[in-house]
Design a protein around this motif. Structure first.
Motif, PDB file in Angstrom:
ATOM      1  N   THR A  10     -12.281  16.035 -27.410  1.00  0.00           N
ATOM      2  CA  THR A  10     -11.193  15.520 -28.250  1.00  0.00           C
ATOM      3  C   THR A  10      -9.873  15.689 -27.510  1.00  0.00           C
ATOM      4  O   THR A  10      -9.549  16.800 -27.043  1.00  0.00           O
ATOM      5  N   PRO A  11      -9.159  14.593 -27.313  1.00  0.00           N
ATOM      6  CA  PRO A  11      -7.871  14.732 -26.599  1.00  0.00           C
ATOM      7  C   PRO A  11      -6.920  15.623 -27.396  1.00  0.00           C
ATOM      8  O   PRO A  11      -6.956  15.642 -28.632  1.00  0.00           O
ATOM      9  N   THR A  19      -3.867  17.047 -29.379  1.00  0.00           N
ATOM     10  CA  THR A  19      -2.914  16.393 -30.290  1.00  0.00           C
ATOM     11  C   THR A  19      -1.504  16.550 -29.711  1.00  0.00           C
ATOM     12  O   THR A  19      -1.064  17.662 -29.409  1.00  0.00           O
TER      13      THR A  19
END
Length: 503
Positions: free
Chosen positions: A466-467, A469
């Motif tokens: 997940t990149p 935030t």
């Protein structure tokens, strides 16, 4: 019971008053009528009524034969021996297909059996019988079980004044009447000399100077015509026009011994043991079976034993007299198997000597077959013609020119629904009209196969990370001195802005 059976036959004949096949009361009488065939069970007409056992595709009302249907010869089917729950060969023209018999003859899982050690057969027994076992265990053990030993019978003392002579068939000394040539009163001397005799040169007297024609019938047999000729000294066997065996022959009480001089049967000098048994006689020919063992081996104990293990079994015919039946002298020629096979199987049919040309064979399926010609009928299995040629499922006699055998269900009436095995469930399911085999035949061999191995599940691809935030931009305030309210466009905190933004 006989009156009822007679009434049924009369009723059938009334249905087929113009049917030349219906009056035939036995198999031989039936197949002697051109265009007629014999069913091992009473046929069923399209009206639903039971008919006789002799019917012809183009001569009889539309019918169905659920047994063995044959327009060539009286073939023996199989029947169930209820006592042993095993299938046995029936009389010619009787019985059903072997698979159908096996299905009928299956033992219940609760049945128990004992072994008849004399016959090596499993016999159904009452529950609780000592030594009783399941059919599977019995079938495994019974062939190897031996009867309890019987104490030897002491030899009878010689009678005073009795005469004895050696019986060459049994190799025992039997009592002989006074005046018998070679008889002696010395029983001990007779017993010592009465041992197995060496073979006598030449064939047995009934076989000398005879010519036979026939076919191999053992498992995985050769599909060629066989000719066998005995003279006073030698035997010559020709298979499919080629020399198979030639050489001197000898015999004794045990059988025939053929020494190979030339041919394809074995190496020169090998001795082929054999036994020829007369089994019947027709209007024009005498029928015999001949079993042969392996080179330099023993004669098979019976026909069943000769069917496997490299032995040979022949069914042979010999003309009884000159006339309509005339077999040529057996010599290696190019004469084809088709011509000779047809002579042997049904001389009285005057069969043609050309390749089978059955107009019904053009039909691709059952509906086409029954619509093609009134003489055509559909067999649930491929037919075999008199020449040995394999055919399709649609067949007709073509005016007696192409007799055939159907070992499945034969019908000129309708396309019956057959069955096929679902190997996944081990159950017989409908195969469609005119397709498949009888339910009994299907159930005899239908078993569930191993479950197919499912294809491997492809690996699950890894979940991409997940990149992170991105940080939210900071929100500040400033005081709008016109409205004295804090707007979100500045760099002050809300608390700071609120403290400043007052009158």
């Amino acid at each position: 019971m006989r009156k009822v059976a007679g009434f049924l036959i009369i009723g059938a004949l009334l249905v087929a008053a113009d049917d030349p096949c219906a009056p035939a009361g036995d198999c031989n009488s039936c197949i002697d009528v051109k265009g007629c065939g014999w069913c091992s069970e009473p046929v069923i007409y399209d009206t639903g009524k039971t008919g006789p056992r002799c019917a012809g595709a183009d001569l009889s009302p539309k019918f169905t034969c659920t047994g063995l249907y044959n327009t060539i010869a009286c073939v023996a089917g199989w029947k169930c021996n209820k006592a042993t729950q095993q299938c046995e060969m029936a009389e010619p023209g009787e019985g059903v297909d072997k698979d159908a018999c096996d299905a009928e003859c299956k033992a219940s899982p609760t049945d128990v059996f004992t072994c008849d050690t004399d016959l090596h057969q499993c016999v159904k027994a009452m529950p609780g019988t000592p030594g009783a076992m399941s059919i599977d265990v019995c079938m495994q053990q019974c062939p190897h079980m031996t009867p309890p030993p019987v104490p030897p019978t002491p030899p009878k003392p010689p009678k005073p004044g009795a005469l004895y002579k050696c019986n060459l068939s049994t190799n025992t000394c039997d009592e002989a009447p006074a005046g018998t040539p070679g008889a002696t009163g010395d029983k001990d001397a007779c017993d010592k000399s009465c041992k197995k005799q060496p073979p006598h040169p030449g064939p047995p007297a009934p076989l000398a100077n005879t010519v036979w024609r026939g076919l191999f019938v053992e498992n995985n047999y050769m599909g060629n015509e066989v000719g066998v000729k005995f003279d006073d000294v030698n035997v010559e066997i020709v298979v499919g026009g080629s020399l198979y065996l030639k050489g001197p022959v000898a015999h004794n009480a045990s059988g025939i011994f053929m020494t190979v001089n030339m041919g394809k049967a074995s190496l020169p000098g090998d001795v082929i043991p054999a036994n020829l048994t007369i089994v019947g006689q027709g209007p024009e020919t005498q029928l015999a079976t001949m079993v042969t063992g392996q080179p330099n081996g023993a004669i098979p104990s019976d026909t069943d034993a000769a069917m496997t293990n490299g032995n040979r079994v022949l069914v042979l015919n010999k003309c009884l007299s000159a006339g309509a039946c005339s077999f040529a002298v057996v010599t290696p020629t190019a004469r084809g198997a088709t011509e000779l096979s047809m002579e042997v199987m049904k001389l009285s049919k005057n069969l043609p000597t050309v390749a089978v040309q059955d107009k019904c064979a053009a039909a691709a399926d059952c509906p086409d077959c029954l619509a093609l010609d009134p003489e055509c009928g559909w067999c649930s299995t491929p037919v075999t013609y008199a020449s040995g040629q394999k055919g399709g499922k649609c067949a007709g006699e073509n005016g007696g020119k192409t007799p055939y055998v159907c070992t499945g269900v034969y019908s000129t009436d309708a396309c019956l629904i057959g069955y096929k095995c679902d190997n996944t469930t081990g159950q017989c399911v409908p195969a469609g009209k005119g397709a498949g085999e009888t339910l009994a035949t299907c159930e005899a061999s239908c078993k569930a196969g191993p479950s197919p191995t499912p294809p491997p599940t492809p690996p699950t691809p890894p979940t991409p990370p997940t990149p992170p935030t991105p940080p939210k931009p900071s929100v500040g305030f400033h005081c709008n001195y016109t409205t004295l309210k804090c707007d979100q466009t500045g760099s002050l905190s809300q608390e700071q802005c609120t403290g400043l933004c007052v009158k």
